[in-house]
Motif scaffolding. Structure first.
Motif, PDB file in Angstrom:
ATOM      1  N   ASP A 339      38.288 -59.828 -83.034  1.00 29.05           N
ATOM      2  CA  ASP A 339      38.001 -60.087 -81.621  1.00 29.05           C
ATOM      3  C   ASP A 339      38.878 -59.182 -80.760  1.00 29.05           C
ATOM      4  OD1 ASP A 339      36.758 -61.233 -79.498  1.00 29.05           O
ATOM      5  OD2 ASP A 339      37.572 -63.223 -79.759  1.00 29.05           O
ATOM      6  N   ALA A 343      40.679 -58.894 -73.950  1.00 26.92           N
ATOM      7  CA  ALA A 343      41.329 -60.211 -73.899  1.00 26.92           C
ATOM      8  C   ALA A 343      41.768 -60.555 -72.488  1.00 26.92           C
ATOM      9  CB  ALA A 343      42.542 -60.237 -74.830  1.00 26.92           C
ATOM     10  N   LYS A 445      43.325 -60.190 -81.790  1.00 22.10           N
ATOM     11  CA  LYS A 445      42.860 -60.347 -80.408  1.00 22.10           C
ATOM     12  C   LYS A 445      43.831 -59.689 -79.444  1.00 22.10           C
ATOM     13  CE  LYS A 445      40.237 -62.365 -77.171  1.00 22.10           C
ATOM     14  NZ  LYS A 445      38.854 -61.920 -76.928  1.00 22.10           N
TER      15      LYS A 445
END
Length: 470
Positions: A339, A343, A445
């Motif tokens: 991911d 962010a 992330k």
């Protein structure tokens, strides 16, 4: 034989430019980058970080049909000369919009807009001739380029609109002039430029200002700023408003949603029609994404049961929460939750919750590798350290922090979670790889600028482990 995207004379009429060389060329596409140009494309020489005019010779050598330029002096082939290539590209986009009867959907939001756009694109393709933004082409050149690439025969199209400052969405929305305008969710993604979460919501709501008079405004019912978004929609030319979410009053209501490493399953109620659905994608945030897709699809006249059938094939893209099983050199596997594309505090919380819902293999752990969240302004320190409670609640076993801003989180973690700190992704790569063992579930992330996508890439292809064994 495929119909050309643009003829020379159509492009000239749209831009008000002047043709030189061959006056009867046609193009099958448009490109602004010679690295990805295809034979038959019209090369648009934009002046951005680099001046596209420096690459005209290369573009022609790679098979460009013609070049859109301000200066023809170094163009060895057909050209369409204009005063400003970006303005000309916008003019081509507007002409493509006006010559097509396609239903146009515009998508924005602080989180989820690319994932929703990609899922919607899959749904639209299944329903007939469709067009969509590639990658994250959502800025001042990406949106007009996407519009200008739209074939006249398109039935439905989806465009992603991005922003860093107030006013940018207004400009893009008025170029696209969508029939359906969708906001996925509001998050503190641009506090550095806009100052408050309310200002971010106002900037995103500019998407409604471009709506066609018979348009549909869609907003997230569960967002804390839902009423603010709705008020913007009411002041627009929207003829209809739809909301989506878990709220009992939402027009598109998520009745249930369960997620894990094997995918996600839910039941959505689309204005009275209950539809079960499955996604290959994982994570609680896909409840939001799926609701948005069902809402936009319904507004464009598609049967929610057909939408559910298409969504079975939809997975998260690389860098956006995709679960990947990776073999370890010494045997066994671990699961990588990639991911790493971007962010902010909201998407971080969603990713951490996804990690918490994952079940590690025998002897495995939940590991979070987190990089800096950028563009958060003066609130950045507290927003970074504010991630600690979510990590504890998700039963994460180890946290690796990478980047100057993530030092704030590292210093506020419970000792048992503090697995390691690195000043940057380059330094963190070997530290993370050497800690992974069979059965682990590893979340990567961070904002794109943090470089954590580089850690995700070498973990996914296994090359990170060669480094640790060298």
């Amino acid at each position: 034989m495929l119909k050309p995207l643009w003829t020379a004379r159509q492009a000239m009429a749209a831009t008000g430019g002047m043709l030189t060389g061959d006056l009867d060329w046609t193009c099958s596409g448009l490109s602004i980058d010679t690295r990805s140009i295809m034979p038959g494309d019209l090369f648009v020489a934009l002046k951005d970080v680099r001046d596209g005019h420096e690459f005209i010779t290369d573009a022609m050598a790679r098979g460009a049909a013609a070049c859109l330029v301000t200066d023809t002096s170094n163009c060895p082939g057909p050209a369409l000369q204009v005063k400003d290539t970006l303005r000309a590209l916008r003019a081509l986009g507007a002409a493509a919009r006006d010559r097509s009867s396609a239903v146009r959907i515009a998508v924005t939001g602080s989180v989820g807009k690319t994932s929703v756009k990609e899922a919607l694109a899959a749904v639209l393709r299944a329903a007939g001739p469709a067009h969509w933004s590639v990658k994250s082409y959502n800025n001042h050149w990406g949106v007009p380029l996407t519009l200008a690439r739209m074939p006249a025969e398109t039935q439905r199209a989806v465009f992603e609109l991005g922003m860093n400052h107030a006013g940018e969405i207004h400009d893009l929305a008025n170029l696209v002039r969508p029939h359906i305008a969708l906001i996925t969710r509001i998050a503190p993604a641009h506090l550095e430029h806009l100052g408050t979460i309310e200002a971010i919501a106002d900037a995103k709501a500019e998407i409604y200002e471009g709506l066609e008079p018979d348009g549909v405004a869609i907003y997230p019912a569960d967002d804390p700023l839902a009423e603010r978004l709705a008020s913007h929609a009411k002041r627009s030319s929207a003829a209809f408003m739809l909301d989506f979410g878990r709220s009992a009053k939402a027009a598109i209501r998520m009745e249930s949603f369960e997620t894990g490493l094997g995918g996600s399953d839910g039941v959505v109620n689309v204005m009275g029609v209950r539809v079960p659905f499955h996604l290959a994608a994982t994570g609680e945030h896909w409840a939001w994404n799926a609701g948005a897709v069902f809402a936009a699809a319904a507004a464009s006249g598609l049967d929610p049961r057909q939408v559910a059938e298409t969504l079975r094939t939809v997975d998260a893209e690389a860098g956006r929460g995709r679960a990947i099983e990776v073999a370890l050199p010494k045997g066994g596997h671990f699961t990588l939750l990639d991911d790493a594309y971007n962010a902010n505090p909201v998407s971080m919380a969603a990713a951490i919750a996804s990690l918490g819902s994952a079940t590690p293999g025998a002897g495995g752990r939940r590991i979070a590798v987190l990089g800096d969240m950028l563009e958060l302004g003066p609130q950045s320190p507290q927003l970074h350290r504010g991630l600690a409670p979510a990590l504890v609640e998700a039963n994460v076993d180890a946290v690796f922090s990478c980047g100057a801003l993530m030092r704030e989180l590292h210093d506020h973690l419970p000792d048992r979670l503090r697995a390691g700190y690195a000043a940057n992704a380059g330094e963190g790569r070997e530290m993370v790889a050497s800690a992974i063992r069979a059965g682990d579930v590893v979340l990567i992330k961070g904002s794109n600028g943090s470089g954590l996508h580089k850690i995700a890439a070498v973990l996914a292809d296994g090359s990170a482990f060669n480094l640790t064994e060298a």
